[in-house]
Scaffold this motif. Structure first.
Motif, PDB file in Angstrom:
ATOM      1  N   LEU A 229       0.811  -1.214   0.000  1.00 19.92           N
ATOM      2  CA  LEU A 229       0.000   0.000   0.000  1.00 19.92           C
ATOM      3  C   LEU A 229       0.846   1.267   0.000  1.00 19.92           C
ATOM      4  CD1 LEU A 229      -2.847  -1.032   2.454  1.00 19.92           C
ATOM      5  CD2 LEU A 229      -3.026  -0.704  -0.012  1.00 19.92           C
ATOM      6  N   SER A 230       2.078   1.187   0.472  1.00 22.14           N
ATOM      7  CA  SER A 230       2.935   2.372   0.527  1.00 22.14           C
ATOM      8  C   SER A 230       3.865   2.480  -0.677  1.00 22.14           C
ATOM      9  CB  SER A 230       3.772   2.369   1.817  1.00 22.14           C
ATOM     10  OG  SER A 230       4.631   1.237   1.861  1.00 22.14           O
ATOM     11  N   THR A 231       3.715   1.580  -1.651  1.00 22.58           N
ATOM     12  CA  THR A 231       4.586   1.573  -2.830  1.00 22.58           C
ATOM     13  C   THR A 231       3.739   1.777  -4.081  1.00 22.58           C
ATOM     14  OG1 THR A 231       6.064   0.009  -1.704  1.00 22.58           O
ATOM     15  CG2 THR A 231       6.342   0.262  -4.084  1.00 22.58           C
ATOM     16  N   PRO A 232       3.928   2.874  -4.811  1.00 21.62           N
ATOM     17  CA  PRO A 232       3.083   3.171  -5.979  1.00 21.62           C
ATOM     18  C   PRO A 232       3.261   2.141  -7.090  1.00 21.62           C
ATOM     19  CG  PRO A 232       4.899   4.726  -5.825  1.00 21.62           C
ATOM     20  CD  PRO A 232       4.925   3.936  -4.565  1.00 21.62           C
ATOM     21  N   PRO A 233       2.309   2.092  -8.048  1.00 14.78           N
ATOM     22  CA  PRO A 233       2.325   1.053  -9.079  1.00 14.78           C
ATOM     23  C   PRO A 233       3.560   1.062  -9.983  1.00 14.78           C
ATOM     24  CG  PRO A 233       0.167   2.089  -8.964  1.00 14.78           C
ATOM     25  CD  PRO A 233       1.083   2.916  -8.120  1.00 14.78           C
ATOM     26  N   ASN A 234       4.240   2.208 -10.123  1.00 15.63           N
ATOM     27  CA  ASN A 234       5.423   2.254 -10.982  1.00 15.63           C
ATOM     28  C   ASN A 234       6.703   1.953 -10.219  1.00 15.63           C
ATOM     29  OD1 ASN A 234       5.350   4.617  -9.506  1.00 15.63           O
ATOM     30  ND2 ASN A 234       6.239   5.864 -11.149  1.00 15.63           N
ATOM     31  N   GLU A 235       6.558   1.470  -8.978  1.00  9.71           N
ATOM     32  CA  GLU A 235       7.688   1.030  -8.178  1.00  9.71           C
ATOM     33  C   GLU A 235       7.383  -0.356  -7.629  1.00  9.71           C
ATOM     34  OE1 GLU A 235       8.533   3.943  -5.171  1.00  9.71           O
ATOM     35  OE2 GLU A 235       8.481   5.618  -6.600  1.00  9.71           O
ATOM     36  N   ILE A 236       8.387  -1.000  -7.065  1.00  5.97           N
ATOM     37  CA  ILE A 236       8.198  -2.315  -6.455  1.00  5.97           C
ATOM     38  C   ILE A 236       8.957  -2.347  -5.141  1.00  5.97           C
ATOM     39  CG2 ILE A 236      10.179  -3.570  -7.440  1.00  5.97           C
ATOM     40  CD1 ILE A 236       6.597  -4.905  -7.516  1.00  5.97           C
ATOM     41  N   TYR A 237       8.361  -2.932  -4.119  1.00  6.44           N
ATOM     42  CA  TYR A 237       9.024  -3.127  -2.833  1.00  6.44           C
ATOM     43  C   TYR A 237       9.512  -4.567  -2.796  1.00  6.44           C
ATOM     44  CZ  TYR A 237       9.827  -3.388   2.220  1.00  6.44           C
ATOM     45  OH  TYR A 237      10.400  -3.554   3.464  1.00  6.44           O
ATOM     46  N   VAL A 238      10.825  -4.752  -2.765  1.00  3.70           N
ATOM     47  CA  VAL A 238      11.424  -6.086  -2.797  1.00  3.70           C
ATOM     48  C   VAL A 238      11.539  -6.611  -1.371  1.00  3.70           C
ATOM     49  CG1 VAL A 238      13.411  -7.454  -3.494  1.00  3.70           C
ATOM     50  CG2 VAL A 238      12.678  -5.510  -4.899  1.00  3.70           C
ATOM     51  N   LEU A 239      10.901  -7.730  -1.112  1.00  4.40           N
ATOM     52  CA  LEU A 239      10.911  -8.339   0.213  1.00  4.40           C
ATOM     53  C   LEU A 239      12.217  -9.083   0.448  1.00  4.40           C
ATOM     54  CD1 LEU A 239       7.279  -9.689   0.004  1.00  4.40           C
ATOM     55  CD2 LEU A 239       8.036  -7.956   1.637  1.00  4.40           C
ATOM     56  N   LEU A 240      12.835  -8.851   1.589  1.00  4.50           N
ATOM     57  CA  LEU A 240      14.057  -9.548   1.962  1.00  4.50           C
ATOM     58  C   LEU A 240      13.724 -10.963   2.435  1.00  4.50           C
ATOM     59  CD1 LEU A 240      15.752  -6.678   3.998  1.00  4.50           C
ATOM     60  CD2 LEU A 240      16.282  -7.373   1.648  1.00  4.50           C
TER      61      LEU A 240
END
Length: 254
Positions: A229-240
């Motif tokens: 929810l805190s990462t916009p559609p043109n970005e990706i949050y990579v899970l460690l």
């Protein structure tokens, strides 16, 4: 002994905070949609100077720009798939192990369910790799994967972004290599809408509720949605890897 008795209360408190955060987020988004409808504004991206996926991911520095036609993780894959297809492709890897790769498009759930049911031998493990796509199709296909008792797997250097983690979550067990890349972000609903903003917000709320219910049904901690929810559609949050374990994508006891 006191620690053990208090522990069950913590997840409920955490989930409550996430639900409150989602509500605040959706109310704010609703306001922006109303303004956008009236003035033709586009929602901005969050956070300045977000690096591309070619930059290494470190704890606390996990958001990267993401364009499926351009961006790839930095680690070298064990098997270079080349350009992933626009739609999901099911191919046999070995014995009862199959690969499920490509973009997730509308109608892919029904099509892939038919292919999985017709496969000989019956799939026992699916190696997943996808740039993401249709959330509703990912959820429908994921529920079928779970109902069929199929395992999911990710190999070194391969990636699973956007709606793909819902397929990964569907496995009755999930084998994720430490060098695999799993990423989440906000679901993309398109820049333009022909519906009133109120209907758009209602669709978002309904969709988020469906996603959180699905994750819970799959044994995944819905708190992972705080990163999406805190990462916009043109970005990706990579899970460690430690986050994948904490959110139960790769539980240590499986």
């Amino acid at each position: 002994m006191s620690d053990q008795t208090e522990a069950p209360a913590k997840p409920r408190s955490s989930v409550g905070r996430v639900l409150m955060g989602i509500l605040i987020f959706q109310l704010g988004l609703g306001g922006l949609l109303v303004v956008g409808d009236m003035q033709g504004l586009r929602l901005p991206s969050f956070g300045p100077n977000v690096p591309r996926l070619t930059e290494p991911v470190r704890p606390g520095d996990q958001r990267r720009t993401f364009r499926p036609d351009r961006d790839r993780p930095t680690v070298q894959p064990a098997r270079d798939p080349g350009e992933l297809p626009d739609r999901l492709v099911l191919s046999r890897d070995s014995d009862a192990v199959y690969r499920l790769e490509g973009g997730i498009r509308a109608g892919d759930a029904e099509r892939l369910i038919d292919l999985i049911e017709a496969a000989d031998p019956t799939p026992e493990t699916l190696i997943v790799q996808s740039q993401g796509g249709s959330v509703s199709d990912a959820l429908a296909l994921g529920r079928h994967i779970r109902a069929e008792g199929i395992k999911t797997q990710m190999l070194s250097g391969e990636y699973c972004y956007s709606a793909c983690p819902y397929l990964l979550a569907a496995g009755i067990s999930r084998d994720i290599h430490d060098d695999a890349s799993v990423g989440v972000h906000q679901h993309y609903f398109g820049e333009n809408t022909f519906l009133p903003a109120g209907f758009a917000v209602e669709d978002i709320q309904r969709g988020q509720a469906e996603v959180m219910t699905y994750l819970n049904d799959m044994g995944i901690d819905p708190l992972v949605m705080q990163h999406a929810l805190s990462t916009p559609p043109n970005e990706i949050y990579v899970l460690l890897p430690e986050e994948l374990e904490a959110y139960n994508f790769s539980p240590s006891d499986q």
